[in-house]
Design an enzyme around this catalytic site. Structure first.
Site, PDB file in Angstrom:
ATOM      1  NE  ARG A 235     -15.258  21.452  15.478  1.00 32.12           N
ATOM      2  CZ  ARG A 235     -14.039  21.902  15.784  1.00 32.12           C
ATOM      3  NH1 ARG A 235     -13.607  21.846  17.040  1.00 32.12           N
ATOM      4  NH2 ARG A 235     -13.243  22.382  14.856  1.00 32.12           N
TER       5      ARG A 235
ATOM      6  CE1 TYR B  16      -9.953  25.291  16.825  1.00 34.33           C
ATOM      7  CE2 TYR B  16     -12.354  25.406  16.794  1.00 34.33           C
ATOM      8  CZ  TYR B  16     -11.189  24.699  16.998  1.00 34.33           C
ATOM      9  OH  TYR B  16     -11.254  23.386  17.354  1.00 34.33           O
TER      10      TYR B  16
ATOM     11  CG  ASP C  35     -14.647  24.290  19.819  1.00 40.66           C
ATOM     12  OD1 ASP C  35     -14.827  25.057  20.783  1.00 40.66           O
ATOM     13  OD2 ASP C  35     -13.628  23.582  19.676  1.00 40.66           O
TER      14      ASP C  35
ATOM     15  CG  HIS D  82     -11.208  27.227  20.170  1.00 38.29           C
ATOM     16  ND1 HIS D  82      -9.989  27.772  20.452  1.00 38.29           N
ATOM     17  CD2 HIS D  82     -10.975  25.911  19.970  1.00 38.29           C
ATOM     18  CE1 HIS D  82      -9.053  26.836  20.419  1.00 38.29           C
ATOM     19  NE2 HIS D  82      -9.634  25.687  20.138  1.00 38.29           N
TER      20      HIS D  82
ATOM     21  CD  GLU E 131     -15.514  21.720  21.820  1.00 40.91           C
ATOM     22  OE1 GLU E 131     -16.150  21.034  20.989  1.00 40.91           O
ATOM     23  OE2 GLU E 131     -14.274  21.762  21.855  1.00 40.91           O
TER      24      GLU E 131
ATOM     25  CD  GLU F  11     -10.624  21.874  23.244  1.00 37.45           C
ATOM     26  OE1 GLU F  11     -11.489  21.222  22.661  1.00 37.45           O
ATOM     27  OE2 GLU F  11      -9.900  22.711  22.687  1.00 37.45           O
TER      28      GLU F  11
ATOM     29  NE  ARG G 292     -14.720  19.393  23.748  1.00 33.14           N
ATOM     30  CZ  ARG G 292     -14.224  18.573  22.820  1.00 33.14           C
ATOM     31  NH1 ARG G 292     -14.793  17.411  22.574  1.00 33.14           N
ATOM     32  NH2 ARG G 292     -13.137  18.915  22.154  1.00 33.14           N
TER      33      ARG G 292
ATOM     34  CD  GLU H  37     -12.515  17.073  18.770  1.00 32.78           C
ATOM     35  OE1 GLU H  37     -12.124  17.157  19.958  1.00 32.78           O
ATOM     36  OE2 GLU H  37     -12.370  17.992  17.937  1.00 32.78           O
TER      37      GLU H  37
ATOM     38  CD1 TRP I  38      -6.601  31.377  18.089  1.00 32.80           C
ATOM     39  CD2 TRP I  38      -6.310  29.390  19.078  1.00 32.80           C
ATOM     40  NE1 TRP I  38      -6.665  30.416  17.119  1.00 32.80           N
ATOM     41  CE2 TRP I  38      -6.491  29.189  17.697  1.00 32.80           C
ATOM     42  CE3 TRP I  38      -6.108  28.295  19.921  1.00 32.80           C
ATOM     43  CZ2 TRP I  38      -6.492  27.905  17.118  1.00 32.80           C
ATOM     44  CZ3 TRP I  38      -6.101  27.029  19.357  1.00 32.80           C
ATOM     45  CH2 TRP I  38      -6.283  26.842  17.961  1.00 32.80           C
TER      46      TRP I  38
HETATM   47  O1  KDG Z   1      -4.286  21.996  20.679  1.00 25.39           O
HETATM   48  C1  KDG Z   1      -5.495  22.679  20.593  1.00 25.39           C
HETATM   49  C2  KDG Z   1      -6.503  21.882  19.805  1.00 25.39           C
HETATM   50  O2  KDG Z   1      -6.568  20.570  20.247  1.00 25.39           O
HETATM   51  C3  KDG Z   1      -7.869  22.512  19.892  1.00 25.39           C
HETATM   52  O3  KDG Z   1      -7.826  23.787  19.306  1.00 25.39           O
HETATM   53  C4  KDG Z   1      -8.901  21.638  19.175  1.00 25.39           C
HETATM   54  O4  KDG Z   1     -10.696  22.839  20.184  1.00 25.39           O
HETATM   55  C5  KDG Z   1     -10.293  21.845  19.645  1.00 25.39           C
HETATM   56  C6  KDG Z   1     -11.221  20.738  19.444  1.00 25.39           C
HETATM   57  O5  KDG Z   1     -12.342  20.852  19.917  1.00 25.39           O
HETATM   58  O6  KDG Z   1     -10.838  19.749  18.819  1.00 25.39           O
HETATM   59 MG    MG Z   2     -12.557  22.466  21.215  1.00 29.57          MG
END
Ligand code: KDG
Ligand code: MG
Length: 404
Positions: free
Chosen positions: A148, A160, A212, A214, A238, A264, A285, A341, A404
């Site tokens: 990634r 991030y 990602d 996010h 992602e 996630e 995920r 991951e 975020w």
């Molecule tokens: O607690 C939040 C994290 O696990 C996250 O920000 C991590 O997006 C993430 C990832 O893909 O690992």
């Molecule tokens: Mg993520």
């Protein structure tokens, strides 16, 4: 019958906060489950201590499905991250116990191996494109087959997934309040394609690459990004958008063939029911700790298998080694495994959670110990008391709160 005689909750901070449930039975066998919810740890600890642990005493530890249904339907209030993390911890600990009682690693109870190892992806990042590309080379040298890639965006101060130094990336900041970051979609959309152009130039077409987003875009913005990076053949993009609006993914799908991974933050099969049935995503995920344990995650992945959707479980450092161990037993057993991951934990975390899983040649291997092959050293854990820590809050440059 194997009777549960004790259930205790351990909150500790070896490197970062973790919540762990330990269940003990009358024949001396114990099991562990991860209940960590990043930034909301104490809510799950209380849910377990005050409402779940007392109900477990005297129950048959072998009745995993019945206990799952009892805690899910019996609470009346269904789903949600706190409830599902608590149920996950109980479920995981009971699978651990069942494996130990049978003298078998948990993956054997799930049907046995479907593959030799669990292919994992590592995290590469850098402030600049050049630094990120060098970091990809570092991971390739370590043996990773999938990477990634995240990089800093000019004009965005705290991005991030990007950090300096050799310690694992940890977005949760210690302190009584979240730190605040700023965000610009325009700058991000302009810069990301340059990153993947540079990575493909250096590593060619064979390396599996991921990114990602996010949860920061709208569906049409995500569609634009997906289309723009098609030439770089990402394995997945992602969390392009927050996924409460499942039908929003139709818009992304209409415009791009870049595969989409999501989930996630999902905690139940209902979070992805439409996404999967309409084949709007390619990878789900969800993972053990946040999606109701091995029992419920297996149900999610079996459902995904009907629609050509594969697993891609979350494996950031805020999921404890207990969750990682449980995820690996499931990953190695299910037919529609995609990718796992893997962010290695800090050394101090690994000391508190002795475990048998190991990384070799781009794969993680769950190990052959009966149960999950992971435990918590409670005495050592007690040396690292809980410290308040929160994930950041994001704002647009005009101050508006953004995802975020
Ligand atoms: O607690 C939040 C994290 O696990 C996250 O920000 C991590 O997006 C993430 C990832 O893909 O690992
Ligand atoms: Mg993520």
């Amino acid at each position: 019958m194997t009777t549960i005689v004790d259930a205790s909750v351990i909150v500790s901070c070896p490197g970062r906060n973790f919540v762990t449930l330990k269940i003990r039975t009358d024949d001396g066998v114990s099991g562990v489950g991860d209940a960590t919810l990043n930034g909301r740890e104490l809510a799950v600890a209380s849910y377990l201590r005050d409402h779940v642990c007392p109900l477990l005493i005297g129950r048959d530890a072998q009745r995993i499905e019945d206990t799952w249904q009892y805690l899910y339907k019996g609470a009346y209030w269904r789903r949600g991250p706190v409830t599902m993390a608590a149920i996950a911890a109980v479920d995981t600990a009971l699978w651990d116990i069942k494996g130990k009682l049978a003298g078998l690693p948990v993956y054997q109870l799930l049907g046995g191996r479907s593959r030799e190892g669990v292919t994992v992806y590592g995290h590469a990042n850098g402030e600049s494109v050049a630094e990120a590309v060098d970091d990809v080379a570092r991971l390739v040298d370590l043996g990773y087959r999938a990477v990634r890639v995240q990089c800093g965006i000019p004009g965005i101060e705290k991005m991030y997934g990007v950090h300096k130094g050799s310690t694992p990336y940890e977005p949760a900041g210690a302190g009584a309040r979240p730190v605040e970051a700023t965000w610009s979609t325009q700058r991000y959309l302009t810069h990301v394609p340059r990153l993947f152009e540079a990575v493909r130039d250096r590593f060619g077409p064979d390396l599996t690459l991921l990114h990602d987003v996010h949860h920061r875009l709208t569906p049409i913005e995500a569609a634009r990004l997906g289309k723009r990076v098609e030439d770089y053949a990402l394995h997945w993009l992602e969390d392009p958008v927050p996924a409460e609006l499942q039908e929003g993914f139709r818009l992304i799908r209409t415009h791009t063939t870049t595969p989409i991974a999501v989930g996630e933050v999902f905690n139940s099969i209902w979070d992805c029911q439409q996404l999967v049935a309409e084949q709007l995503v390619d990878f789900v995920r969800a993972t053990v700790v946040h999606a109701g344990g091995i029992t419920h995650l297996r149900r999610i992945f079996d459902y995904c298998a009907l629609y050509h959707v594969r697993s891609g479980s979350h494996g950031a450092t805020d999921l404890s080694p207990v969750c990682m161990a449980a995820a690996l037993h499931l990953d190695v057993a299910i037919p529609n495994f995609g990718l796992q991951e893997y962010m290695p934990h800090a050394e101090v975390t690994d000391e508190v959670f002795p475990r048998s899983y190991r990384f070799a040649d781009g794969y993680l291997h769950p190990g052959e110990e009966p149960g999950l092959g992971v435990d918590i050293d409670e005495k050592l854990a007690a040396r690292y008391p809980y410290q308040p820590a929160y994930l950041p809050v994001n704002r647009l440059t005009d101050g508006t709160v953004h995802s975020w």
